[in-house]
Design an enzyme around this catalytic site. Structure first.
Site, PDB file in Angstrom:
ATOM      1  N   GLU A  49     -12.924  13.353  -9.195  1.00  0.00           N
ATOM      2  CA  GLU A  49     -13.055  12.278 -10.126  1.00  0.00           C
ATOM      3  C   GLU A  49     -14.557  12.436 -10.387  1.00  0.00           C
ATOM      4  O   GLU A  49     -14.805  11.642 -11.458  1.00  0.00           O
ATOM      5  CB  GLU A  49     -12.402  10.995  -9.993  1.00  0.00           C
ATOM      6  CG  GLU A  49     -10.956  11.238  -9.738  1.00  0.00           C
ATOM      7  CD  GLU A  49     -10.240   9.919 -10.101  1.00  0.00           C
ATOM      8  OE1 GLU A  49     -10.796   8.922 -10.586  1.00  0.00           O
ATOM      9  OE2 GLU A  49      -9.142   9.868  -9.695  1.00  0.00           O
ATOM     10  N   HIS A  86      -5.250   4.815   1.008  1.00  0.00           N
ATOM     11  CA  HIS A  86      -4.460   5.518  -0.210  1.00  0.00           C
ATOM     12  C   HIS A  86      -5.349   6.943  -0.429  1.00  0.00           C
ATOM     13  O   HIS A  86      -4.736   8.003  -1.189  1.00  0.00           O
ATOM     14  CB  HIS A  86      -4.454   4.896  -1.475  1.00  0.00           C
ATOM     15  CG  HIS A  86      -5.554   4.694  -2.064  1.00  0.00           C
ATOM     16  ND1 HIS A  86      -6.687   3.871  -1.760  1.00  0.00           N
ATOM     17  CD2 HIS A  86      -6.208   5.145  -3.113  1.00  0.00           C
ATOM     18  CE1 HIS A  86      -7.656   3.794  -2.708  1.00  0.00           C
ATOM     19  NE2 HIS A  86      -7.399   4.908  -3.480  1.00  0.00           N
ATOM     20  N   GLU A 114     -16.485   0.912  -6.516  1.00  0.00           N
ATOM     21  CA  GLU A 114     -15.475   1.783  -5.849  1.00  0.00           C
ATOM     22  C   GLU A 114     -15.301   3.056  -6.489  1.00  0.00           C
ATOM     23  O   GLU A 114     -14.374   3.269  -7.219  1.00  0.00           O
ATOM     24  CB  GLU A 114     -14.307   0.989  -5.506  1.00  0.00           C
ATOM     25  CG  GLU A 114     -13.479   1.896  -4.293  1.00  0.00           C
ATOM     26  CD  GLU A 114     -12.488   2.566  -4.911  1.00  0.00           C
ATOM     27  OE1 GLU A 114     -13.023   3.826  -4.956  1.00  0.00           O
ATOM     28  OE2 GLU A 114     -11.337   2.633  -4.919  1.00  0.00           O
ATOM     29  N   ASP A 168      -4.384  -1.542  -0.509  1.00  0.00           N
ATOM     30  CA  ASP A 168      -4.898  -0.668   0.562  1.00  0.00           C
ATOM     31  C   ASP A 168      -5.723  -1.455   1.564  1.00  0.00           C
ATOM     32  O   ASP A 168      -6.989  -2.034   1.075  1.00  0.00           O
ATOM     33  CB  ASP A 168      -5.772   0.384  -0.162  1.00  0.00           C
ATOM     34  CG  ASP A 168      -6.385   1.325   0.952  1.00  0.00           C
ATOM     35  OD1 ASP A 168      -6.617   1.161   2.188  1.00  0.00           O
ATOM     36  OD2 ASP A 168      -6.686   2.592   0.498  1.00  0.00           O
TER      37      ASP A 168
END
Length: 632
Positions: free
Chosen positions: A397, A554, A388, A278
Site C-alpha cells: 500500500e 490482521h 498506522e 486487532d
C-alpha cells in the site's frame, strides 16, 4: 469477511511424494553436472521444430530463418530483459504471419518463412520490441524464456544473467493483477495518497487451502523468471546499490480516478471493525500514546490516515492541545468528524461555520501532500506525527511515502514519529506450517490430485495468511530495518541478503537415522515489527509485532513458496557430495537468500524478487532460478 477462494499447493500421498522428491533430486543433480538447458522442449521462433538445447535452436534459426539470436544480442548489447522482450516480440509477430524486422504481413506461416531475410540495420528496429508489453510471455510456459541465459553462465556459481537494477525497473512496469475486494472496488491508489488506518485491508484470499487457519488474505498473481544463479553476501546488509525509487508518472485525471477508487474501498465499516478488533495493534498504539504523558501533553499532533479517528481520540485523551486528523476518504473523514463530535472532542465545526467546539480534534479531508490547500498550517509546526501506515509485508500500500512526506514538511526539528522504527524479518517454513497433509487424507479419502494441480502455481503466488511458529524450520533473520526519523524516501525500495540456519527440532519423523536430522523447507515467511522506542516513548516504549511467535494480527504473514522444497539439516550428517545440494542425500546446512522489495508501477503494490542458494556442510553451493512475485 470476504469470500475466500481455495488455493492449496499440496503434495501427493506418501508414495507419490517420495517419487516427486526423487524427481527433484534428479533434476538438481543434472543441473549441477551439466550446463545444458533444463527444458528439452524448446520451440523454434518461426516454425514447429523443437530442440533439446538453446544452442541447437539458435543454430537452426540462423541457418534456416536468417535469425542469429546470439549475434543480435551481442551486436545490440541486449541485457537479459531486453532479450526477454525480443523473444516475446518475435512470438507475437510470427503468430500474425508478420516479418519481425520489416513488418511485412504474409498470407501464411509458410509464406513468412520464405520471406524471412537478413536484417540490414538492427539499431533501427530495436525500438520495435522495447515496449513493456513484451515483458509478458506471449506463449504460456515458453521454455526458451527461462533457458536462453543459462548457456552463457559458465561454471561460476556467482554468475549473474540478469542486470538487477534493470530487472526491478522493468518489473515495476509489468503486472498481471487480479484483486477481488469485498465491496468490488479495485484497491489501487496514488503513490502520494493516504489510506484510512492503512495497512492490509479486506481483499479476498487464494490461500484457504494453503495454510492451517481460516482467515481472509490477499489474492495475488505473479510471474517467475529464471535469471540464472547468484549468491549474495552472507551478511545481512544491502548488496550494492539500493533499487531506485519509482515514482509513477500519471496524468492528473488518471491520478484522480485512481485516488477516488482507492479511497472508496475504505468506506466499508467491516474493514475498520477488523482493524479496531486487532488487539495487538490497538494495545501497541494505545500504550505508546496513553502511557507517555511527557510526549503528548500539550503537543500538536498530526494523524496521517486517521480512518475512524481512534488514534486521534487517544491523542486527545492523552492531553494533546491540538490533533490534526488527516483522512483522504471523504466518507471516513465525515465519520471521524461525527465520532469526534459525539465524544465531545471536535475542535472545529463543519465547513461554513465559524464556531469552534470545545475539543482538540480537527478532521481534514484530503491527502497529506495537499494539506495546505485545505487548512492554514505552518511548515514544521507539528510536535508528534502519528500514523498506522503498515500494510502486508510492511510495505504493501506504500503509505510510508506519505508519512515521510509529512515528516519532512510538517514535523518540527526533533519532533516525534510514532512508530519510529520498522523491521522486516524472514524465516523458512516446512510442511507443518502448511495444510499440505490435509489433501492427503480427507475423511479417509486421498485427494492429493488437488495438490498436483495446484503445486505448479505455488511458487508464483505470494500468499498472506497465518503461519504457526511450530512450522518454521529455520532461524529467523532481520531482512531490513527502517529508521523513520532519518530514512530517505527512496530507501523504501531495497535489496538485502540473509542466511537462514536450519532448526529441525520437532520437524522430523523421530527416527535416529539421517532422515531424523533432515527436514524440508518449502519457502520463506516474511513479517514485520514496528517500534515505539524510548527515543520518544520514554515512560513506556511499545512494540507491534506480526511475528508467528506472537498473537495473530490482521496483517498475518506473507509467504513466498520455493519452486521446489529444499532439504536442510542442522546436524553434521555424512552427505553424498556427488548429489545436488538441497536434496535428501545432500541437505543444505544453510540457505542463503537475496531479496529485493520495491514499489510496483501499480500504485500501492510491491514487487518482490527472491534468489535462493543452498550451502552444504562442506561449503558446496547450489542456486535455484530467481523468482518474481507481485503483492497486490
Amino acid at each position: 469477511m470476504a469470500n475466500r477462494t481455495e488455493y492449496d499447493p499440496t503434495l501427493t500421498d506418501d508414495e507419490d511424494e517420495v517419487e516427486e522428491l526423487q524427481e527433484w533430486d534428479d533434476w538438481n543433480a543434472e543441473e549441477e553436472e551439466e550446463s545444458s538447458d533444463l527444458d528439452s522442449d524448446l520451440l523454434c521462433f518461426f516454425c514447429d521444430s523443437r530442440f533439446s538445447s538453446c544452442d541447437e535452436l539458435f543454430d537452426h534459426c540462423s541457418a534456416t530463418h536468417h535469425f542469429d539470436f546470439p549475434a543480435i544480442r551481442k551486436a545490440l548489447g541486449l541485457s537479459f530483459y531486453s532479450s526477454f522482450k525480443l523473444i516475446n516480440y518475435l512470438r507475437s509477430q510470427v503468430a500474425e504471419n508478420r516479418c519481425w524486422s520489416c513488418g511485412l504481413s504474409c498470407q501464411s506461416n509458410k509464406d513468412l518463412q520464405n520471406h524471412l531475410h537478413e536484417t540490414v540495420n538492427l539499431k533501427d528496429i530495436k525500438p520495435m520490441w522495447n515496449s513493456d508489453e513484451y515483458l509478458k510471455p506471449f506463449l504460456q510456459d515458453d521454455s526458451v524464456l527461462f533457458s536462453f541465459g543459462e548457456d552463457e553462465e559458465g561454471d561460476d556459481d556467482y554468475a549473474v544473467a540478469v542486470d538487477k537494477d534493470e530487472l526491478m525497473s522493468d518489473l515495476r512496469h509489468f503486472e498481471e493483477i487480479c484483486i477481488d475486494h469485498q465491496i468490488h472496488v479495485e484497491k489501487i491508489g496514488g503513490e502520494s495518497d493516504n489510506s484510512c488506518e492503512s495497512g492490509r485491508r479486506d481483499v479476498d484470499s487464494p490461500s484457504n487451502g494453503y495454510l492451517n487457519t481460516a482467515s481472509s488474505s490477499g489474492k495475488v498473481t505473479a510471474n517467475g523468471v529464471n535469471s540464472g544463479e547468484h549468491v549474495g553476501s552472507a551478511d545481512r546488509k544491502t548488496k550494492g546499490k539500493s533499487i531506485k525509487a519509482y515514482i509513477p508518472n500519471h496524468g492528473s485525471k488518471d491520478m484522480k480516478n485512481i485516488n477516488d477508487d482507492y479511497f472508496a474501498s475504505y468506506s466499508s465499516y467491516g474493514i475498520h471493525r477488523e482493524m479496531l478488533s486487532d488487539k495487538v495493534r490497538m494495545d501497541a498504539y494505545g500504550q505508546a500514546i496513553l502511557k507517555n504523558p511527557s510526549l503528548l501533553k500539550s503537543a500538536i499532533v498530526m494523524d496521517v490516515g486517521c480512518g475512524t479517528g481512534i488514534l486521534s481520540l487517544f491523542a486527545a485523551q492523552a492531553g494533546a492541545s491540538r490533533v490534526i486528523a488527516v483522512e483522504a476518504s471523504e466518507k471516513m473523514a465525515s465519520v471521524a468528524t461525527r465520532i469526534a463530535k459525539d465524544n465531545g472532542l471536535l475542535w472545529k465545526s463543519p465547513v461554513g461555520s465559524t464556531a469552534h467546539g470545545t475539543g482538540v480534534i480537527e478532521v481534514v479531508q484530503g491527502m497529506v501532500e495537499e494539506l495546505d490547500k485545505s487548512m492554514v498550517i505552518q511548515p514544521h509546526s507539528v510536535d508528534v506525527l502519528l500514523s498506522e501506515w503498515m500494510g502486508y509485508c510492511l510495505l504493501y500500500e506504500a503509505m510510508l511515502s506519505s508519512v515521510l512526506f509529512a515528516r519532512d514538511k510538517w514535523l518540527k526539528p526533533g519532533g516525534a514519529i510514532l512508530p519510529d522504527t520498522a523491521t522486516i524479518f524472514v524465516a523458512g517454513f516446512g510442511k507443518g506450517a502448511t495444510s499440505l497433509p490435509f489433501w492427503e487424507n480427507v475423511y479417509g479419502f486421498n485427494m492429493s490430485c488437488v495438490g498436483k494441480e495446484l503445486v505448479d502455481g505455488a511458487a508464483k503466488v505470494p500468499i498472506v495468511d497465518v503461519v504457526d511458529d511450530h512450522g518454521l524450520v529455520t532461524s529467523a533473520a532481520i531482512l531490513q530495518t527502517f529508521d523513520l526519523v532519518t530514512m530517505k524516501p527512496d530507501e523504501v525500495d531495497f535489496t538485502a541478503s540473509v542466511v537462514l540456519e536450519p532448526n529441525c527440532d520437532g520437524a522430523t519423523s523421530g527416527s535416529n537415522d539421517l532422515k531424523s536430522e533432515t527436514t524440508w523447507c518449502y519457502g520463506v515467511v516474511l513479517w514485520f515489527e514496528t517500534g515505539f522506542t524510548s527515543r520518544f516513548c520514554k515512560e513506556k516504549p511499545a512494540v507491534l509485532s506480526t511475528s508467528p511467535y506472537t498473537p495473530q494480527t490482521h496483517w498475518m504473514q506473507t509467504i513466498l513458496t520455493f519452486q521446489e522444497p529444499i532439504a536442510v539439516t542442522s546436524g553434521e550428517s555424512c552427505v553424498d557430495r556427488s548429489a545436488a545440494v538441497g536434496t535428501e542425500v545432500c541437505p543444505a546446512a544453510r540457505i542463503q537468500l537475496r531479496i529485493s522489495i520495491a514499489r510496483a508501477s501499480q500504485h500501492r503494490n510491491i514487487d518482490i524478487s527472491l534468489e535462493t542458494t543452498g550451502i552444504d556442510p562442506h561449503g558446496r553451493k547450489h542456486s535455484w532460478p530467481l523468482q518474481l512475485f507481485n503483492l497486490s
